[in-house]
Scaffold this motif. Structure first.
Motif, PDB file in Angstrom:
ATOM      1  N   ARG A 113       0.773  -1.156  -0.022  1.00 31.99           N
ATOM      2  CA  ARG A 113      -0.002   0.057   0.066  1.00 31.99           C
ATOM      3  C   ARG A 113       0.816   1.378   0.140  1.00 31.99           C
ATOM      4  NH1 ARG A 113      -5.233  -0.225  -1.475  1.00 31.99           N
ATOM      5  NH2 ARG A 113      -6.090  -2.118  -0.649  1.00 31.99           N
ATOM      6  N   ARG A 114       0.648   2.046  -0.916  1.00 33.34           N
ATOM      7  CA  ARG A 114       1.361   3.285  -0.909  1.00 33.34           C
ATOM      8  C   ARG A 114       0.598   4.615  -0.272  1.00 33.34           C
ATOM      9  NH1 ARG A 114       6.023   0.883  -2.002  1.00 33.34           N
ATOM     10  NH2 ARG A 114       6.080  -0.331  -3.963  1.00 33.34           N
ATOM     11  N   LYS A 115       1.657   5.554   0.186  1.00 33.99           N
ATOM     12  CA  LYS A 115       0.881   6.685   0.722  1.00 33.99           C
ATOM     13  C   LYS A 115      -0.134   7.629  -0.097  1.00 33.99           C
ATOM     14  CE  LYS A 115       2.884  11.039   2.921  1.00 33.99           C
ATOM     15  NZ  LYS A 115       4.017  11.982   2.897  1.00 33.99           N
ATOM     16  N   ASN A 116      -0.294   7.305  -1.328  1.00 36.49           N
ATOM     17  CA  ASN A 116      -1.251   8.091  -2.232  1.00 36.49           C
ATOM     18  C   ASN A 116      -2.501   7.240  -2.483  1.00 36.49           C
ATOM     19  OD1 ASN A 116      -0.431   6.040  -3.999  1.00 36.49           O
ATOM     20  ND2 ASN A 116       0.118   7.462  -5.478  1.00 36.49           N
ATOM     21  N   GLY A 117      -2.247   6.020  -1.635  1.00 35.41           N
ATOM     22  CA  GLY A 117      -3.671   4.822  -1.787  1.00 35.41           C
ATOM     23  C   GLY A 117      -3.528   3.971  -2.903  1.00 35.41           C
ATOM     24  N   ARG A 209      10.441  17.629 -12.547  1.00 41.17           N
ATOM     25  CA  ARG A 209      10.247  17.660 -11.620  1.00 41.17           C
ATOM     26  C   ARG A 209       8.885  18.306 -11.385  1.00 41.17           C
ATOM     27  NH1 ARG A 209      14.159  18.990  -6.371  1.00 41.17           N
ATOM     28  NH2 ARG A 209      12.763  18.451  -4.804  1.00 41.17           N
ATOM     29  N   SER A 210       8.679  19.450 -12.025  1.00 42.64           N
ATOM     30  CA  SER A 210       7.293  20.279 -11.779  1.00 42.64           C
ATOM     31  C   SER A 210       6.385  19.631 -12.425  1.00 42.64           C
ATOM     32  CB  SER A 210       7.457  21.819 -12.561  1.00 42.64           C
ATOM     33  OG  SER A 210       7.803  21.448 -13.893  1.00 42.64           O
ATOM     34  N   LEU A 211       6.373  18.689 -13.366  1.00 40.24           N
ATOM     35  CA  LEU A 211       5.262  18.035 -14.094  1.00 40.24           C
ATOM     36  C   LEU A 211       4.817  17.007 -13.395  1.00 40.24           C
ATOM     37  CD1 LEU A 211       6.703  18.171 -17.777  1.00 40.24           C
ATOM     38  CD2 LEU A 211       4.655  19.275 -16.933  1.00 40.24           C
ATOM     39  N   LEU A 212       5.840  16.335 -12.591  1.00 40.21           N
ATOM     40  CA  LEU A 212       5.314  15.327 -11.609  1.00 40.21           C
ATOM     41  C   LEU A 212       3.790  15.472 -10.696  1.00 40.21           C
ATOM     42  CD1 LEU A 212       8.599  13.584 -10.087  1.00 40.21           C
ATOM     43  CD2 LEU A 212       6.941  12.421 -11.547  1.00 40.21           C
ATOM     44  N   GLY A 213       3.825  16.719 -10.722  1.00 41.45           N
ATOM     45  CA  GLY A 213       2.645  17.157  -9.557  1.00 41.45           C
ATOM     46  C   GLY A 213       2.966  16.650  -8.210  1.00 41.45           C
ATOM     47  N   ASP A 214       1.842  15.855  -7.435  1.00 39.50           N
ATOM     48  CA  ASP A 214       2.166  15.643  -6.011  1.00 39.50           C
ATOM     49  C   ASP A 214       2.974  14.392  -6.237  1.00 39.50           C
ATOM     50  OD1 ASP A 214       0.808  17.494  -5.029  1.00 39.50           O
ATOM     51  OD2 ASP A 214      -1.130  16.424  -5.050  1.00 39.50           O
ATOM     52  N   TYR A 215       3.946  14.032  -5.200  1.00 42.29           N
ATOM     53  CA  TYR A 215       4.690  12.973  -5.207  1.00 42.29           C
ATOM     54  C   TYR A 215       5.226  12.802  -3.713  1.00 42.29           C
ATOM     55  CZ  TYR A 215       8.958  15.927  -5.826  1.00 42.29           C
ATOM     56  OH  TYR A 215       9.934  16.901  -5.774  1.00 42.29           O
ATOM     57  N   ASP A 216       5.772  11.690  -3.259  1.00 39.35           N
ATOM     58  CA  ASP A 216       6.180  11.415  -1.855  1.00 39.35           C
ATOM     59  C   ASP A 216       7.657  11.754  -2.007  1.00 39.35           C
ATOM     60  OD1 ASP A 216       7.049  10.651   0.591  1.00 39.35           O
ATOM     61  OD2 ASP A 216       6.232   8.558   0.432  1.00 39.35           O
ATOM     62  N   GLU A 217       8.018  12.872  -1.398  1.00 39.29           N
ATOM     63  CA  GLU A 217       9.309  13.403  -1.457  1.00 39.29           C
ATOM     64  C   GLU A 217      10.493  12.496  -0.725  1.00 39.29           C
ATOM     65  OE1 GLU A 217       9.706  17.426  -0.216  1.00 39.29           O
ATOM     66  OE2 GLU A 217       8.063  18.184  -1.598  1.00 39.29           O
ATOM     67  N   ALA A 218      10.129  11.620   0.280  1.00 32.41           N
ATOM     68  CA  ALA A 218      10.645  10.742   0.825  1.00 32.41           C
ATOM     69  C   ALA A 218      11.135   9.330  -0.117  1.00 32.41           C
ATOM     70  CB  ALA A 218      10.194  10.205   1.900  1.00 32.41           C
ATOM     71  N   ARG A 219      10.373   9.338  -1.014  1.00 32.33           N
ATOM     72  CA  ARG A 219      10.403   8.237  -2.015  1.00 32.33           C
ATOM     73  C   ARG A 219      10.947   8.579  -3.458  1.00 32.33           C
ATOM     74  NH1 ARG A 219       8.849   3.117   0.222  1.00 32.33           N
ATOM     75  NH2 ARG A 219       8.272   3.672   2.165  1.00 32.33           N
ATOM     76  N   VAL A 220      11.030  10.013  -3.816  1.00 33.07           N
ATOM     77  CA  VAL A 220      11.749  10.458  -5.070  1.00 33.07           C
ATOM     78  C   VAL A 220      12.767  11.486  -4.811  1.00 33.07           C
ATOM     79  CG1 VAL A 220      10.958  11.271  -7.226  1.00 33.07           C
ATOM     80  CG2 VAL A 220       9.265   9.806  -5.989  1.00 33.07           C
ATOM     81  N   HIS A 243      16.570   3.864   0.541  1.00 35.28           N
ATOM     82  CA  HIS A 243      16.747   2.406   1.247  1.00 35.28           C
ATOM     83  C   HIS A 243      16.303   2.804   2.608  1.00 35.28           C
ATOM     84  CE1 HIS A 243      19.222  -0.470   3.474  1.00 35.28           C
ATOM     85  NE2 HIS A 243      18.840  -1.221   2.575  1.00 35.28           N
ATOM     86  N   GLU A 244      16.732   3.924   3.411  1.00 36.93           N
ATOM     87  CA  GLU A 244      16.353   4.134   4.611  1.00 36.93           C
ATOM     88  C   GLU A 244      14.646   4.391   4.768  1.00 36.93           C
ATOM     89  OE1 GLU A 244      16.636   4.211   8.853  1.00 36.93           O
ATOM     90  OE2 GLU A 244      18.251   3.780   7.255  1.00 36.93           O
ATOM     91  N   ALA A 245      14.001   4.992   3.943  1.00 34.92           N
ATOM     92  CA  ALA A 245      12.690   5.300   3.676  1.00 34.92           C
ATOM     93  C   ALA A 245      11.996   3.994   3.529  1.00 34.92           C
ATOM     94  CB  ALA A 245      12.573   6.348   2.626  1.00 34.92           C
ATOM     95  N   ALA A 246      12.497   3.238   2.840  1.00 34.84           N
ATOM     96  CA  ALA A 246      11.672   1.706   2.459  1.00 34.84           C
ATOM     97  C   ALA A 246      11.938   0.845   3.426  1.00 34.84           C
ATOM     98  CB  ALA A 246      12.133   1.410   1.044  1.00 34.84           C
ATOM     99  N   LYS A 247      12.669   0.968   4.544  1.00 36.57           N
ATOM    100  CA  LYS A 247      12.832  -0.056   5.588  1.00 36.57           C
ATOM    101  C   LYS A 247      11.656  -0.548   6.166  1.00 36.57           C
ATOM    102  CE  LYS A 247      17.576   0.520   6.847  1.00 36.57           C
ATOM    103  NZ  LYS A 247      18.644   0.691   7.921  1.00 36.57           N
TER     104      LYS A 247
END
Length: 495
Positions: A113-117, A209-220, A243-247
């Motif tokens: 399950r991802r942060k964005n659902g 980067r601006s075209l990505l819209g909303d994204y999880d800054e810890a994962r990108v 690596h740390e964020a995905a632990k």
């Protein structure tokens, strides 16, 4: 094994299930018949006499016409039959929907399950070059990361989405490259992404980067090589952050209705439309019945069978979108001065496919019977549950990459000739025949060959269980072989 198979009561040819020698009696028909020539496995044998111009029927539909007189018992192939297709056609919306549904079963898979659902079936680490110039440096980063984390830690795979583009491109080519890379960054299978640019390319990292819209800054994370001293060191530091964020990522039960599956075939043979493609069609109907989604692409391999898909449009708006999809791709061929019907390939012909109609009618078996609910342009992501069509060519790598970019969690890929490739999502290779599966077991994931002797319902249950295992983490052959690739559609000028 039976000698032959007639796919539809209306058919005027049968398919040889094993090699048939000249002079061999063809048994099981309502009248005596002798093979007048050697007929290779997967190829067609005439069940009637054909005069020049007579229609030849397979799957219950014409697949071409006789180029000269053909006697019952003769081998029917490219030497004595021709396609009926030429130029563009006019179409009419005549709905003909007969969907096969399956009762809900409440099946689940183990997903992320991802942060964005959203939901992923893999926790992959992607390095996404914005330009091909940095592919080699990305490889250096990857090797150093693997040396530090040989087991990859929380990640299932680490993949560099290598490509030669991102600079010296104009118009649609530039937009298509950027669109596919943006799709990959936001793919639900990605547990971490490093976007890596050079700094002088026209696929500018800041704009990207601006075209990505909303994204999880810890994962990108983002890196521009020309803006730092040691780009490998800087990149490795960012990979460590990912690596740390995905632990803490863990799989959890997810309804099968969340699954998006791409449907693709390549290296097809005479059994593709008899075993593996119908298996995918049955699976597609099953998954859609459970609330899931499937995507069919390879537009040139819809030519000759497009009217069947148009008749399955959920409404007139979708019908018009299918017509536009077909006509635009024909115009793409014509604009380059190429024949619209330059198909099937040499490998297809060796496997028993004689015309594009023969190939397309077998190819579209993968889409089952469900209504077509949407048509996606190249680079667009899935919008609706059910069966969607996607604009992309027949090329295996390009089409499979487009399916992955559309948010398909995995690609189901049928083949009668065999192929080792894999996209950047799990790519399940399904053999159309027992011989291929035995010979290339290190490439193939599932064998549809037993369908010649085993009921579809039995094989379908095995296949459903297998797909759920893959969605829950079982590695496909392409993953085991560390073969994961990206290919982007190019249509225009390079500076």
């Amino acid at each position: 094994m039976k000698q032959w198979l007639k796919l539809n009561p209306r058919d005027t040819v049968a398919v040889a299930l094993r090699p048939i020698a000249a002079g061999e009696a063809i048994t099981g028909l309502n009248r005596p018949l002798t093979a007048l020539s050697d007929i290779p496995q997967g190829h067609k044998i005439a069940l009637a006499r054909f005069e020049p111009g007579d229609m030849i029927t397979k799957y219950g539909y014409p697949i071409g016409h006789a180029a000269n007189a053909i006697e019952p018992g003769e081998w029917v192939h490219t030497h004595n039959m021709k396609t009926n297709l030429s130029g563009e056609e006019k179409y009419e919306y005549v709905p003909d929907l007969h969907p096969i549904s399956y009762p809900p079963r409440g099946l689940t898979f183990q997903g992320y399950r991802r942060k964005n659902g959203g939901v992923g079936i893999r926790n992959d680490l992607f390095i996404v070059p914005t330009v091909g110039c940095v592919n080699g440096i990305a490889e250096q980063m990857l090797q150093e990361f693997k040396a530090l984390h040989p087991d990859l830690g929380p990640f299932d795979n680490v993949t560099i989405l290598k490509h030669p583009y991102g600079c010296s491109q104009l118009g649609d080519d530039h937009r298509q490259t950027r669109s596919i890379l943006l799709d990959a960054v936001k793919h639900p299978n990605a547990g971490g992404v490093l976007v890596f640019g050079l700094g002088c390319e026209n696929n500018v990292v800041a704009e990207f980067r601006s075209l990505l819209g909303d994204y999880d800054e810890a994962r990108v994370k983002f890196l521009v090589a020309q803006e730092v001293g040691d780009e490998v060191e800087a990149g490795l530091a960012l990979l460590e952050e990912l690596h740390e964020a995905a632990k803490t990522d863990r799989r959890e039960p997810v309804p099968i209705s969340e699954l998006n599956v791409g449907l693709k075939c390549g290296g097809s043979d005479g059994f593709s439309g008899i075993t593996a493609n119908p298996l995918l069609g049955a699976f597609s109907d099953f998954l859609i019945s459970q609330g899931g989604s499937t995507v069919l692409t390879e537009v040139p391999e819809m030519f000759g069978a497009e009217k069947m898909l148009m008749a399955r449009a959920a409404n007139e708006e979708v019908y018009r979108s299918i017509v536009e999809l077909i006509q635009n791709f024909k115009q793409y061929f014509l604009s380059h001065g190429e024949p619209v019907y330059e198909n099937p390939s040499p490998g297809n012909k060796a496997g028993g496919i004689s015309t594009l109609e023969d190939k397309s009618l077998g190819c579209t078996q993968k889409a089952g019977t469900a209504p077509v609910v949407d048509v996606l342009q190249y680079g667009e992501k899935l919008r609706k549950k059910g069966l969607s069509l996607l604009q992309a060519p027949g090329n295996d790598l390009v089409a499979s990459s487009a399916l992955a970019a559309s948010d398909c969690h995995l690609v189901l890929f049928t083949t009668g000739r065999g192929t080792p490739f894999g996209s950047f999502v799990p790519t399940v290779k399904i053999a159309t025949n027992n011989e291929l599966y035995a010979k290339k077991g290190h490439w193939m994931d599932f064998n549809a060959g037993p369908l010649l002797e085993t009921p579809m319902a039995d094989i379908l249950e095995q296949f459903i269980a297998y797909v759920i295992e893959v969605a829950s983490g079982r590695k496909t052959r392409n993953e085991q072989n560390d073969v994961r690739e990206l290919a982007i559609f190019k249509t225009g000028v390079t500076l």
